[in-house]
Enzyme design. Structure first.
Site, PDB file in Angstrom:
ATOM      1  N   LYS A 120       1.004  -1.199   0.387  1.00  0.00           N
ATOM      2  CA  LYS A 120      -0.144  -0.044   0.220  1.00  0.00           C
ATOM      3  C   LYS A 120       0.869   1.213  -0.221  1.00  0.00           C
ATOM      4  O   LYS A 120       1.646   1.270   0.410  1.00  0.00           O
ATOM      5  CB  LYS A 120      -0.558  -0.259   1.467  1.00  0.00           C
ATOM      6  CG  LYS A 120      -1.887   1.587   1.771  1.00  0.00           C
ATOM      7  CD  LYS A 120      -2.549   1.281   2.787  1.00  0.00           C
ATOM      8  CE  LYS A 120      -3.046   2.752   3.087  1.00  0.00           C
ATOM      9  NZ  LYS A 120      -2.549   3.603   3.117  1.00  0.00           N
ATOM     10  N   LEU A 131      -4.302  -0.189   7.374  1.00  0.00           N
ATOM     11  CA  LEU A 131      -3.971   0.332   7.630  1.00  0.00           C
ATOM     12  C   LEU A 131      -3.786   2.423   7.458  1.00  0.00           C
ATOM     13  O   LEU A 131      -4.401   2.788   6.040  1.00  0.00           O
ATOM     14  CB  LEU A 131      -2.067   0.557   6.607  1.00  0.00           C
ATOM     15  CG  LEU A 131      -1.618  -0.979   6.938  1.00  0.00           C
ATOM     16  CD1 LEU A 131      -0.606  -0.715   5.470  1.00  0.00           C
ATOM     17  CD2 LEU A 131      -1.144  -0.606   7.940  1.00  0.00           C
ATOM     18  N   ASP A 132      -2.817   3.021   7.971  1.00  0.00           N
ATOM     19  CA  ASP A 132      -3.669   4.534   8.181  1.00  0.00           C
ATOM     20  C   ASP A 132      -3.336   5.384   6.655  1.00  0.00           C
ATOM     21  O   ASP A 132      -2.795   4.962   5.844  1.00  0.00           O
ATOM     22  CB  ASP A 132      -2.996   6.052   8.799  1.00  0.00           C
ATOM     23  CG  ASP A 132      -3.677   5.211  10.617  1.00  0.00           C
ATOM     24  OD1 ASP A 132      -4.491   4.397  10.709  1.00  0.00           O
ATOM     25  OD2 ASP A 132      -2.905   4.986  11.451  1.00  0.00           O
ATOM     26  N   TYR A 133      -4.057   6.536   6.198  1.00  0.00           N
ATOM     27  CA  TYR A 133      -3.696   6.621   5.068  1.00  0.00           C
ATOM     28  C   TYR A 133      -2.037   7.271   5.200  1.00  0.00           C
ATOM     29  O   TYR A 133      -1.654   7.324   3.231  1.00  0.00           O
ATOM     30  CB  TYR A 133      -4.919   8.178   4.933  1.00  0.00           C
ATOM     31  CG  TYR A 133      -5.045   9.474   3.822  1.00  0.00           C
ATOM     32  CD1 TYR A 133      -5.524   8.777   2.676  1.00  0.00           C
ATOM     33  CD2 TYR A 133      -3.757  10.746   3.686  1.00  0.00           C
ATOM     34  CE1 TYR A 133      -5.045  10.245   1.693  1.00  0.00           C
ATOM     35  CE2 TYR A 133      -4.092  11.539   2.862  1.00  0.00           C
ATOM     36  CZ  TYR A 133      -4.772  11.087   1.874  1.00  0.00           C
ATOM     37  OH  TYR A 133      -4.841  12.067   0.208  1.00  0.00           O
ATOM     38  N   THR A 145       0.098   5.798   6.364  1.00  0.00           N
ATOM     39  CA  THR A 145       1.174   4.877   6.504  1.00  0.00           C
ATOM     40  C   THR A 145       0.768   3.383   5.237  1.00  0.00           C
ATOM     41  O   THR A 145       0.324   3.409   4.971  1.00  0.00           O
ATOM     42  CB  THR A 145       0.478   3.989   7.942  1.00  0.00           C
ATOM     43  OG1 THR A 145       0.332   4.608   8.814  1.00  0.00           O
ATOM     44  CG2 THR A 145       1.130   2.763   7.771  1.00  0.00           C
TER      45      THR A 145
END
Length: 262
Positions: free
Chosen positions: A81, A115-117, A119
């Site tokens: 990602k 997963l955070d924006y 990360t």
């Protein structure tokens, strides 16, 4: 309703309804059983309330009036990602999602956790609902390893706090495994800020919202960059470019399922 349930059970073919719901990503198998008991599931228009009910591929299943689309096979992917991508199947603000990166995948898959924006790194996507539930459930303690860039040097007391547990607003964290990393280069734009950055690898088994960032902020070292490099038995490695994905091998799937008792 009774006739339908008796008919599918007596024939003995097909798969148990709760298993089909779990594989479709509707809910965990236990939650799917409760949906059935609560009378929220219909098969071919008949309300089902018996847990022994089996369904066949041609049966039409609905939960709360919404059609459930079955998959005849399970699929597993590993995505590297990028940052600035939402871990979701859609975003009301129109931002790119991880599913947008996998448009050529012929079946619908869902991210395991998030997963955070901001990360990047390893994210699993699958249509195996039972595996997803177990990987995310805290009782199975699936470990995740993150590579963390912070403005250093990080003091020994701060490292010990991470290793023993950090007091956050939602409670103290479980002890983390923390190691300093050498020989890992940072991105050019990060280096250009003129700050000394230290790279750490942190392994946790909890899944609280923005946990790593909150832990480091609490000890006085805000995260500059965050990347997940391991999830359970899966390693990100260096062969998969950012934004790319690959199919998990049979052995990788077997190991992942084995870790959560499947």
């Amino acid at each position: 309703m009774v006739d339908h349930e008796s008919r599918v059970q007596e024939k003995g073919d097909g798969e148990r309804l709760q298993k089909v719901l779990a594989q479709a990503g509707v809910a965990s198998r236990r939650h799917a059983e409760q949906l059935i008991l609560d009378g929220r599931v219909t098969v071919n228009g008949d309300k089902i309330s018996a847990l022994g009910t089996k369904v066949r591929i041609q049966d039409h299943i609905q939960v709360d009036g919404h059609e459930i689309y079955r998959t005849e096979s399970l699929h597993y992917y590993l995505l590297n990602k990028p940052t600035s991508v939402i871990t979701s199947v859609s975003d009301p603000q129109g931002r790119p999602t991880v599913v947008d990166l996998m448009k050529d995948v012929p079946i619908r898959v869902y991210p395991v956790g998030r997963l955070d924006y901001d990360t990047s790194g390893l994210l699993v996507l699958t249509n195996d609902g039972e595996l997803t539930h177990r990987l995310m459930h805290p009782s199975f303690g699936v470990e995740k390893t993150y590579r963390v860039w912070v403005k250093g040097p990080v003091g020994i007391n701060a490292l010990e706090t991470l290793r023993q547990g950090v007091f956050l607003e939602d409670g103290i964290t479980a002890p983390a495994i923390v190691e300093r990393v050498s020989g890992v280069s940072s991105e050019t734009d990060i280096n250009s800020r003129g700050n000394h950055l230290e790279v750490l690898e942190v392994t946790i088994h909890e899944g609280r919202n923005r946990q790593i960032r909150r832990m480091f902020s609490t000890i006085g070292y805000p995260v500059v960059k965050l990347e997940r490099i391991r999830f359970g038995s899966l390693l990100l490695g260096n062969s998969l470019s950012t934004g790319s994905y690959r199919i998990l091998t049979i052995e990788e799937v077997r190991e992942l399922r084995s870790k959560v008792g499947l």
